[in-house]
Design an enzyme around this catalytic site. Structure first.
Site, PDB file in Angstrom:
ATOM      1  N   GLU A  71      -4.404  -3.215  -6.841  1.00 18.91           N
ATOM      2  CA  GLU A  71      -4.575  -1.834  -7.333  1.00 18.91           C
ATOM      3  C   GLU A  71      -5.090  -0.883  -6.266  1.00 18.91           C
ATOM      4  OE1 GLU A  71      -3.910  -0.555 -10.299  1.00 18.91           O
ATOM      5  OE2 GLU A  71      -3.467  -2.350 -11.443  1.00 18.91           O
TER       6      GLU A  71
ATOM      7  N   SER B 267      -5.906  -1.583  -2.070  1.00 21.33           N
ATOM      8  CA  SER B 267      -6.875  -2.420  -1.355  1.00 21.33           C
ATOM      9  C   SER B 267      -8.152  -1.615  -1.095  1.00 21.33           C
ATOM     10  CB  SER B 267      -6.272  -2.858  -0.019  1.00 21.33           C
ATOM     11  OG  SER B 267      -6.058  -1.706   0.777  1.00 21.33           O
TER      12      SER B 267
ATOM     13  N   SER C 255       0.836  -1.211   0.000  1.00 20.67           N
ATOM     14  CA  SER C 255       0.000   0.000   0.000  1.00 20.67           C
ATOM     15  C   SER C 255       0.866   1.254   0.000  1.00 20.67           C
ATOM     16  CB  SER C 255      -0.911   0.018   1.233  1.00 20.67           C
ATOM     17  OG  SER C 255      -1.824  -1.052   1.172  1.00 20.67           O
TER      18      SER C 255
HETATM   19  O1  GRA Z   1       3.432  16.777  -1.944  1.00 16.45           O
HETATM   20  P1  GRA Z   1       3.715  16.492  -3.383  1.00 16.45           P
HETATM   21  O2  GRA Z   1       3.673  17.671  -4.278  1.00 16.45           O
HETATM   22  O3  GRA Z   1       4.973  15.731  -3.568  1.00 16.45           O
HETATM   23  O4  GRA Z   1       2.534  15.538  -3.934  1.00 16.45           O
HETATM   24  C1  GRA Z   1       1.908  14.541  -3.136  1.00 16.45           C
HETATM   25  C2  GRA Z   1       0.581  14.263  -3.765  1.00 16.45           C
HETATM   26  O5  GRA Z   1      -0.040  15.428  -4.182  1.00 16.45           O
HETATM   27  C3  GRA Z   1       2.658  13.235  -3.351  1.00 16.45           C
HETATM   28  O6  GRA Z   1       2.069  12.614  -4.498  1.00 16.45           O
HETATM   29  C4  GRA Z   1       0.970  13.392  -4.940  1.00 16.45           C
HETATM   30  N1  GRA Z   1      -0.110  12.484  -5.327  1.00 16.45           N
HETATM   31  C5  GRA Z   1      -0.635  12.437  -6.542  1.00 16.45           C
HETATM   32  N2  GRA Z   1      -0.342  13.103  -7.671  1.00 16.45           N
HETATM   33  C6  GRA Z   1      -1.085  12.830  -8.767  1.00 16.45           C
HETATM   34  C7  GRA Z   1      -0.768  11.610  -4.505  1.00 16.45           C
HETATM   35  N3  GRA Z   1      -1.725  10.985  -5.210  1.00 16.45           N
HETATM   36  C8  GRA Z   1      -1.675  11.481  -6.466  1.00 16.45           C
HETATM   37  C9  GRA Z   1      -2.415  11.253  -7.649  1.00 16.45           C
HETATM   38  N4  GRA Z   1      -3.404  10.377  -7.685  1.00 16.45           N
HETATM   39  N5  GRA Z   1      -2.076  11.942  -8.758  1.00 16.45           N
HETATM   40  C10 GRA Z   1       2.586  12.315  -2.174  1.00 16.45           C
HETATM   41  O7  GRA Z   1       1.212  12.055  -1.919  1.00 16.45           O
HETATM   42  P2  GRA Z   1       0.715  11.317  -0.623  1.00 16.45           P
HETATM   43  O8  GRA Z   1      -0.758  11.197  -0.705  1.00 16.45           O
HETATM   44  O9  GRA Z   1       1.321  11.956   0.577  1.00 16.45           O
HETATM   45  O10 GRA Z   1       1.358   9.879  -0.815  1.00 16.45           O
HETATM   46  P3  GRA Z   1       1.329   8.637   0.148  1.00 16.45           P
HETATM   47  O11 GRA Z   1       0.563   8.938   1.374  1.00 16.45           O
HETATM   48  O12 GRA Z   1       2.718   8.133   0.240  1.00 16.45           O
HETATM   49  O13 GRA Z   1       0.542   7.512  -0.721  1.00 16.45           O
HETATM   50  C11 GRA Z   1      -0.641   7.700  -1.300  1.00 16.45           C
HETATM   51  C12 GRA Z   1      -1.384   6.358  -1.597  1.00 16.45           C
HETATM   52  C13 GRA Z   1      -1.633   5.540  -0.350  1.00 16.45           C
HETATM   53  C14 GRA Z   1      -2.698   6.801  -2.201  1.00 16.45           C
HETATM   54  C15 GRA Z   1      -0.537   5.547  -2.599  1.00 16.45           C
HETATM   55  O14 GRA Z   1       0.648   5.081  -2.024  1.00 16.45           O
HETATM   56  C16 GRA Z   1      -1.331   4.382  -3.161  1.00 16.45           C
HETATM   57  O15 GRA Z   1      -2.090   4.552  -4.112  1.00 16.45           O
HETATM   58  N6  GRA Z   1      -1.175   3.143  -2.610  1.00 16.45           N
HETATM   59  C17 GRA Z   1      -1.820   1.970  -3.148  1.00 16.45           C
HETATM   60  C18 GRA Z   1      -0.837   1.161  -3.925  1.00 16.45           C
HETATM   61  C19 GRA Z   1      -1.420   0.391  -5.047  1.00 16.45           C
HETATM   62  O16 GRA Z   1      -2.500   0.677  -5.566  1.00 16.45           O
HETATM   63  N7  GRA Z   1      -0.683  -0.591  -5.510  1.00 16.45           N
HETATM   64  C20 GRA Z   1      -1.065  -1.351  -6.643  1.00 16.45           C
HETATM   65  C21 GRA Z   1       0.038  -2.203  -7.057  1.00 16.45           C
HETATM   66  S1  GRA Z   1      -0.104  -2.861  -8.682  1.00 16.45           S
HETATM   67  C22 GRA Z   1      -1.289  -4.055  -8.616  1.00 16.45           C
HETATM   68  O17 GRA Z   1      -1.993  -4.224  -7.665  1.00 16.45           O
HETATM   69  C23 GRA Z   1      -1.411  -4.895  -9.830  1.00 16.45           C
HETATM   70  C24 GRA Z   1      -2.766  -5.544  -9.974  1.00 16.45           C
HETATM   71  C25 GRA Z   1      -2.914  -6.104 -11.306  1.00 16.45           C
HETATM   72  C26 GRA Z   1      -4.342  -6.432 -11.695  1.00 16.45           C
HETATM   73  O18 GRA Z   1      -4.976  -7.276 -11.038  1.00 16.45           O
HETATM   74  O19 GRA Z   1      -4.829  -5.871 -12.671  1.00 16.45           O
END
Ligand code: GRA
Length: 383
Positions: free
Chosen positions: A361, A363, A131
């Protein structure tokens, strides 16, 4: 507001339904049991244009849009969810290259992904960073006109079979997420070890680990600048999340169809089991959750087609669709009883495959975090 699909979209949906029923369904149970990777079907989906809906014609696509992708994906996942993953592995790198690649990269890499000649993937997750994407440890160190990649990616769809995909790594760890960089690479280079992993569902989507030991990537394969990687990754996840959401709709629908058919066929205690109100309750909930999720997922796709921000709507749609798929698979299992639990029938496969949608993608908890933090003003999901 218009809830009608255009004639073009209806034709695309019907084509995908026919393909899924004729080409995927006959061997779905066998492919699941034997954990077969169906490279032939991946190519056929490429020939039908299933990977090119978000890609313009000059790079081999058909430009039909995000809603077309959602419709195709739902039809494929309804028949075999693991084949839906194959679609995501092609479109994820292709749309990301389209958005962030330079002209040379687009021309060189997108057509192969769209046709299915390149078996794509995207490598984000690591043993200690699921995550928390910014917690990844893989590093890319510049060495002349190459980068040397060192680290370990895990649970990567297509890892055992990919020959070209995206990888995210730190070029400057001190900068935290602002030091992450994105690359598109051909995987058939020295310095890469692949290991196959198994999971409870999505069996004919090969999964694995990629270990890099001075794996060389040309500087020319970097997307954008050093440090752009985290934002590219977040952008990519927003697109590929939509594909997962559509896949969950397909599983929800398949489970509901199995439950309805069984309710009308099976008799116990002298009546059709559909006449029992407890079963009617489950059928009603399956339909309500699935239909609500479908509207949310279509809205997220429609927004993308209007070039409007849709991160928040995609998270809402993905969360609701994943939960709808799990409700439906669980309820179908209860309605079918031992026939649901039996490996001779498809409901146990829907149950196993549904589970993946609460994990991949982002959780369900990550989606809820994004939705709640946006409402509370801690983040602006649609920045
Ligand atoms: O402060 P900054 O200017 O550096 O910007 C922050 C923020 O504005 C920085 O990133 C920016 N940001 C974005 N920019 C554009 C954040 N979200 C976006 C966005 N959507 N678009 C840092 O942001 P933050 O919110 O402080 O980051 P964080 O807390 O470290 O993490 C955010 C978050 C938890 C949402 C992120 O890490 C995340 O999405 N985690 C989930 C991981 C995930 O989805 N993994 C999937 C792996 S691949 C997979 O599962 C394959 C599956 C295949 C299949 O079945 O199809």
């Amino acid at each position: 507001m218009d809830f009608e699909l255009s004639e073009e979209l209806i034709a695309v949906r019907d084509l995908a339904r026919e393909f899924a029923e004729k080409e995927i369904a006959p061997t779905a149970a066998k492919d699941d049991k034997e954990q077969n990777f169906r490279g032939d079907l991946v190519r056929k989906m490429g020939d039908l244009g299933f990977y090119g809906t978000m890609i313009p014609e000059n790079y081999g696509g058909n430009g039909l849009g995000f809603l077309a992708m959602v419709l195709i994906t739902e039809e494929v996942a309804r028949v075999h969810s693991a084949m839906r993953v194959a679609i995501n592995m092609q479109i994820g790198p292709a749309v990301t290259l389209l958005q962030f690649g330079n002209e040379e990269q687009k021309q060189k890499f997108i057509p192969g992904l769209v046709s299915g000649e390149t078996i794509g993937c995207f490598a984000i997750t690591e043993p200690d960073a699921g995550s928390d994407v910014a917690g990844m440890r893989t590093v890319a160190k510049k060495d002349g006109d190459h980068y040397l990649l060192n680290g370990n990616k895990i649970f990567i769809s297509n890892a055992p079979v990919t020959n070209g995909g995206l990888v995210y790594a730190y070029t400057d760890r001190a900068q935290k997420h602002r030091g992450m960089t994105a690359f598109f690479t051909d995987w058939n280079q020295p310095g890469l070890t692949r290991k196959t992993l198994t999971t409870m569902g999505a069996h004919c989507s090969p999964l694995g680990e990629l270990t890099f030991d001075n794996f060389r990537i040309p500087v020319a394969n970097r997307l954008g600048n050093e440090g752009d990687g985290f934002k590219i990754c977040m952008w990519q996840l927003n697109q590929t999340r939509l594909n997962c959401a559509a896949g969950a709709l397909g599983v929800a629908r398949a489970a509901k169809e199995a439950a309805v058919a069984y309710c009308n066929q099976r008799a116990q205690f002298g009546q059709k089991i559909g006449e029992f109100q407890m079963n009617q309750d489950m059928i009603a909930q399956m339909i309500a959750h699935e239909e609500a999720a479908r509207l949310l997922v279509y809205r997220a796709a429609w927004l993308a087609d209007q070039q409007k921000p849709n991160n928040l709507e995609t998270s809402i749609g993905k969360y609701c669709a994943a939960e709808a798929a799990n409700y439906a698979a669980d309820a179908a299992m209860k309605i079918l009883g031992a026939y649901g639990y039996s490996t001779e029938f498809p409901v146990e496969r829907y149950y196993r495959d549904a589970k993946s949608y609460q994990i991949v993608e982002g959780s369900s908890n990550v989606q809820k975090m994004i939705i709640a933090q946006d409402a509370l003003g801690y983040r602006n999901a649609n920045r």
